[in-house]
Design an enzyme around this catalytic site. Structure first.
Site, PDB file in Angstrom:
ATOM      1  N   HIS A   1     -24.422  27.749 -27.879  1.00 22.24           N
ATOM      2  CA  HIS A   1     -25.495  27.238 -28.733  1.00 22.24           C
ATOM      3  C   HIS A   1     -25.921  28.349 -29.695  1.00 22.24           C
ATOM      4  O   HIS A   1     -26.083  29.503 -29.277  1.00 22.24           O
ATOM      5  CB  HIS A   1     -26.730  26.882 -27.899  1.00 22.24           C
ATOM      6  CG  HIS A   1     -26.548  25.763 -26.929  1.00 22.24           C
ATOM      7  ND1 HIS A   1     -26.983  24.477 -27.172  1.00 22.24           N
ATOM      8  CD2 HIS A   1     -26.009  25.732 -25.686  1.00 22.24           C
ATOM      9  CE1 HIS A   1     -26.722  23.703 -26.124  1.00 22.24           C
ATOM     10  NE2 HIS A   1     -26.129  24.450 -25.203  1.00 22.24           N
TER      11      HIS A   1
ATOM     12  N   ASN B   1     -24.745  27.824 -21.270  1.00 22.96           N
ATOM     13  CA  ASN B   1     -25.206  27.360 -19.969  1.00 22.96           C
ATOM     14  C   ASN B   1     -24.013  27.148 -19.039  1.00 22.96           C
ATOM     15  O   ASN B   1     -22.958  26.701 -19.480  1.00 22.96           O
ATOM     16  CB  ASN B   1     -25.973  26.053 -20.121  1.00 22.96           C
ATOM     17  CG  ASN B   1     -27.238  26.210 -20.943  1.00 22.96           C
ATOM     18  OD1 ASN B   1     -27.908  27.246 -20.864  1.00 22.96           O
ATOM     19  ND2 ASN B   1     -27.568  25.223 -21.754  1.00 22.96           N
TER      20      ASN B   1
ATOM     21  N   HIS C   1     -19.393  25.934 -24.505  1.00 22.15           N
ATOM     22  CA  HIS C   1     -19.958  25.915 -25.847  1.00 22.15           C
ATOM     23  C   HIS C   1     -21.032  26.971 -25.943  1.00 22.15           C
ATOM     24  O   HIS C   1     -21.746  27.247 -24.979  1.00 22.15           O
ATOM     25  CB  HIS C   1     -20.541  24.537 -26.186  1.00 22.15           C
ATOM     26  CG  HIS C   1     -21.391  23.952 -25.109  1.00 22.15           C
ATOM     27  ND1 HIS C   1     -20.863  23.340 -23.990  1.00 22.15           N
ATOM     28  CD2 HIS C   1     -22.743  23.906 -24.964  1.00 22.15           C
ATOM     29  CE1 HIS C   1     -21.851  22.930 -23.215  1.00 22.15           C
ATOM     30  NE2 HIS C   1     -23.003  23.270 -23.778  1.00 22.15           N
TER      31      HIS C   1
END
Ligand code: AMP
Length: 118
Positions: free
Chosen positions: A106, A91, A104
Site C-alpha cells: 500500500h 499486511n 501488495h
C-alpha cells in the site's frame, strides 16, 4: 505468468479480467488505485508473480521486492508527496489485516497520517 490461482482478484487485474485504475505496469509489477482509498492517494503495488503472503517471499524474490519499494518512491514523486511524506504498508495474514492473498504494498499519502500504527 505461471501459477495463477483461479480465484485471485489481483491476478485477475493483471490479466485484465477485472478492471482497475492502473497507474504503472512493466514486466514485473502492476500499480493501481485502491478501490477503497484510505487517503487522497492510495495505490497498491503488486508483483505479477503470484506470491500469497510476505511469508512466501523467497531469497530470489529480493530484487522484485526492491523494485516494489522503488516504484512506491516513483509513484510518490509523481503525486508530489515525496517531501510531505507517505506510508508504505504490507499486511501479512489474518492478524496483520491481509484480505487479498497476493502480496501488495500500500502507498498512502496526501494527508496527515496518524503517527504510529495499529
Ligand atoms: P489488505 O487488507 O492489505 O489485503 O489490502 C487489500 C486491499 O485491496 C484493500 O485496501 C482493498 O480495498 C483493495 N482491493 C480489493 N479489491 C480491489 C480491487 N478490485 N481493486 C482495487 N483494490 C482492491
Amino acid at each position: 505468468m505461471t501459477n495463477r490461482p483461479a480465484d485471485c482478484i489481483f491476478c485477475k487485474i493483471i490479466e485484465r479480467q477485472i478492471p482497475a485504475d492502473i497507474l504503472f505496469e512493466d514486466d514485473d509489477l502492476l500499480a493501481f488505485r485502491d478501490i477503497h482509498p484510505q487517503a487522497p492517494f492510495h495505490a497498491l503495488i503488486i508483483p505479477k508473480k503470484h506470491i500469497s503472503t510476505v511469508n512466501d517471499i523467497a531469497e530470489a524474490d529480493a530484487p522484485l521486492i526492491g523494485k516494489m519499494a522503488l516504484r512506491a518512491q516513483a509513484l510518490a514523486a509523481e503525486q508530489g508527496i515525496t517531501e510531505s511524506g507517505f506510508r508504505l504498508v504490507m499486511n501479512c495474514n489474518q492478524e496483520g489485516g491481509q484480505t487479498v492473498y497476493h502480496i501488495h504494498m500500500h502507498v498512502l499519502g496526501g494527508r496527515q497520517l496518524k503517527p504510529g500504527l495499529g
